[in-house]
Write a protein that holds these residues in place. Structure first.
Motif, PDB file in Angstrom:
ATOM      1  N   ALA A   9      -3.701  45.075 139.633  1.00 21.50           N
ATOM      2  CA  ALA A   9      -3.940  44.491 140.950  1.00 21.50           C
ATOM      3  C   ALA A   9      -5.073  43.471 140.900  1.00 21.50           C
ATOM      4  N   LEU A  10      -6.130  43.791 140.140  1.00 19.14           N
ATOM      5  CA  LEU A  10      -7.238  42.841 139.998  1.00 19.14           C
ATOM      6  C   LEU A  10      -6.780  41.549 139.321  1.00 19.14           C
ATOM      7  N   ILE A  11      -5.998  41.679 138.261  1.00 19.47           N
ATOM      8  CA  ILE A  11      -5.497  40.484 137.566  1.00 19.47           C
ATOM      9  C   ILE A  11      -4.642  39.641 138.509  1.00 19.47           C
ATOM     10  N   PHE A  12      -3.784  40.309 139.273  1.00 17.89           N
ATOM     11  CA  PHE A  12      -2.898  39.602 140.205  1.00 17.89           C
ATOM     12  C   PHE A  12      -3.702  38.894 141.294  1.00 17.89           C
ATOM     13  N   VAL A  13      -4.697  39.586 141.850  1.00 20.51           N
ATOM     14  CA  VAL A  13      -5.501  38.997 142.931  1.00 20.51           C
ATOM     15  C   VAL A  13      -6.341  37.838 142.409  1.00 20.51           C
ATOM     16  N   PHE A  14      -6.955  37.996 141.234  1.00 18.77           N
ATOM     17  CA  PHE A  14      -7.744  36.902 140.661  1.00 18.77           C
ATOM     18  C   PHE A  14      -6.860  35.698 140.334  1.00 18.77           C
ATOM     19  N   ALA A  15      -5.634  35.964 139.877  1.00 20.63           N
ATOM     20  CA  ALA A  15      -4.716  34.856 139.584  1.00 20.63           C
ATOM     21  C   ALA A  15      -4.372  34.097 140.866  1.00 20.63           C
ATOM     22  N   LEU A  16      -4.115  34.821 141.947  1.00 21.56           N
ATOM     23  CA  LEU A  16      -3.814  34.165 143.220  1.00 21.56           C
ATOM     24  C   LEU A  16      -5.029  33.412 143.758  1.00 21.56           C
ATOM     25  N   LYS A  17      -6.208  33.996 143.601  1.00 21.74           N
ATOM     26  CA  LYS A  17      -7.425  33.316 144.061  1.00 21.74           C
ATOM     27  C   LYS A  17      -7.605  31.988 143.327  1.00 21.74           C
ATOM     28  N   ASN A  18      -7.445  32.002 142.014  1.00 18.00           N
ATOM     29  CA  ASN A  18      -7.599  30.768 141.242  1.00 18.00           C
ATOM     30  C   ASN A  18      -6.479  29.776 141.533  1.00 18.00           C
ATOM     31  N   LEU A  19      -5.271  30.290 141.814  1.00 18.39           N
ATOM     32  CA  LEU A  19      -4.168  29.407 142.168  1.00 18.39           C
ATOM     33  C   LEU A  19      -4.478  28.635 143.450  1.00 18.39           C
ATOM     34  N   PHE A  20      -4.962  29.350 144.474  1.00 23.23           N
ATOM     35  CA  PHE A  20      -5.264  28.684 145.734  1.00 23.23           C
ATOM     36  C   PHE A  20      -6.496  27.793 145.619  1.00 23.23           C
ATOM     37  N   ALA A  21      -7.423  28.142 144.735  1.00 25.03           N
ATOM     38  CA  ALA A  21      -8.551  27.237 144.480  1.00 25.03           C
ATOM     39  C   ALA A  21      -8.057  25.934 143.859  1.00 25.03           C
ATOM     40  N   TYR A  22      -7.106  26.055 142.929  1.00 24.97           N
ATOM     41  CA  TYR A  22      -6.523  24.851 142.320  1.00 24.97           C
ATOM     42  C   TYR A  22      -5.765  24.024 143.356  1.00 24.97           C
ATOM     43  N   LEU A  23      -4.962  24.696 144.206  1.00 25.23           N
ATOM     44  CA  LEU A  23      -4.199  23.965 145.220  1.00 25.23           C
ATOM     45  C   LEU A  23      -5.120  23.262 146.201  1.00 25.23           C
ATOM     46  N   GLN A  24      -6.203  23.939 146.571  1.00 25.94           N
ATOM     47  CA  GLN A  24      -7.147  23.310 147.502  1.00 25.94           C
ATOM     48  C   GLN A  24      -7.751  22.046 146.892  1.00 25.94           C
ATOM     49  N   MET A  25      -8.159  22.114 145.628  1.00 27.93           N
ATOM     50  CA  MET A  25      -8.717  20.942 144.969  1.00 27.93           C
ATOM     51  C   MET A  25      -7.656  19.865 144.754  1.00 27.93           C
ATOM     52  N   HIS A  26      -6.417  20.293 144.492  1.00 28.81           N
ATOM     53  CA  HIS A  26      -5.342  19.317 144.277  1.00 28.81           C
ATOM     54  C   HIS A  26      -5.055  18.517 145.542  1.00 28.81           C
ATOM     55  N   PHE A  27      -4.878  19.217 146.663  1.00 29.26           N
ATOM     56  CA  PHE A  27      -4.572  18.523 147.915  1.00 29.26           C
ATOM     57  C   PHE A  27      -5.757  17.678 148.380  1.00 29.26           C
ATOM     58  N   ALA A  28      -6.971  18.221 148.241  1.00 31.54           N
ATOM     59  CA  ALA A  28      -8.155  17.456 148.642  1.00 31.54           C
ATOM     60  C   ALA A  28      -8.322  16.217 147.769  1.00 31.54           C
ATOM     61  N   SER A  29      -8.044  16.356 146.472  1.00 32.21           N
ATOM     62  CA  SER A  29      -8.163  15.204 145.572  1.00 32.21           C
ATOM     63  C   SER A  29      -7.113  14.147 145.894  1.00 32.21           C
ATOM     64  N   TYR A  30      -5.922  14.586 146.295  1.00 28.91           N
ATOM     65  CA  TYR A  30      -4.876  13.623 146.672  1.00 28.91           C
ATOM     66  C   TYR A  30      -5.341  12.774 147.847  1.00 28.91           C
ATOM     67  N   VAL A  31      -5.833  13.433 148.904  1.00 28.60           N
ATOM     68  CA  VAL A  31      -6.309  12.694 150.072  1.00 28.60           C
ATOM     69  C   VAL A  31      -7.503  11.823 149.700  1.00 28.60           C
TER      70      VAL A  31
END
Length: 199
Positions: A91-113
């Motif tokens: 569960a910890l591995i899964f949650v940390f993976a999702l946290k890092n995924l959304f951190a990447y998506l946030q930086m990706h969308f912000a960088s696009y704009v």
């Protein structure tokens, strides 16, 4: 900075990407708090295995009730502490993976704009400078004109990095963790908030 926002108006030009950035930020904050919440059961299970069987739902207030529900999810089907530990680690591995995924998506969308805003700003500056009289360009050095186009546009990049990290994501993270600490022990949390700034 206000002049840049009025000039570019990213909320009209890139609304979907800004919404996606905000949603990714909220999910990052949620999974960041959840990852910290799951660390406690893993440590208790390793060092205090008796804790796994001691939580009783509905007792001890909100924190104890939530902790009991957390234990209940991993202790289903009469699982022993030895059975629960792999589940908690996964569960910890899964949650940390999702946290890092959304951190990447946030930086990706912000960088696009961010990059599109810099491009629009430089295009408009170039079009404006191309219409200026020759006497204006003759009175100024090439370096000064290039600085307006290159360096001033970089201000937009700094602004977006600060807005979505220092002004949005970090305060939400602090607020979420503060709620968790207050639910555990509001007396200890208030004491820490009073004492820590003195050091």
């Amino acid at each position: 900075m206000t002049t840049y926002l009025k000039f570019l108006n990213p909320f009209k030009r890139y609304p979907l990407y800004l919404v996606a950035t905000g949603i990714s930020t909220l999910f990052y904050v949620a999974f960041n708090a959840l990852s910290l919440w799951l660390v406690a059961p893993v440590l208790n299970l390793i060092f205090l295995p008796g804790q796994a069987q001691s939580a009783v739902p509905g007792t001890g207030g909100f924190y104890e009730s939530l902790k009991a529900k957390t234990w209940g999810w991993f202790a289903a089907d009469g699982a022993t502490p030895a059975d629960m530990l792999p589940r908690l680690c996964l569960a910890l591995i899964f949650v940390f993976a999702l946290k890092n995924l959304f951190a990447y998506l946030q930086m990706h969308f912000a960088s696009y704009v961010e990059q599109r805003m810099i491009r629009d700003l430089r295009d408009r500056l170039f079009a404006h400078m191309a219409r200026l009289p020759y006497s204006y360009i003759d009175r100024r050095s090439t370096g000064e004109l290039m600085s307006h186009v290159m360096n001033d546009g970089g201000v937009v990049s700094v602004m977006f990095q600060r807005v979505f990290t220092q002004a949005v994501r970090d305060p939400l993270t602090v607020l979420t963790l503060l709620v968790i600490l207050l639910s555990i022990s509001w007396q200890l949390t208030v004491t820490a908030l009073i004492i820590l700034p003195l050091f």
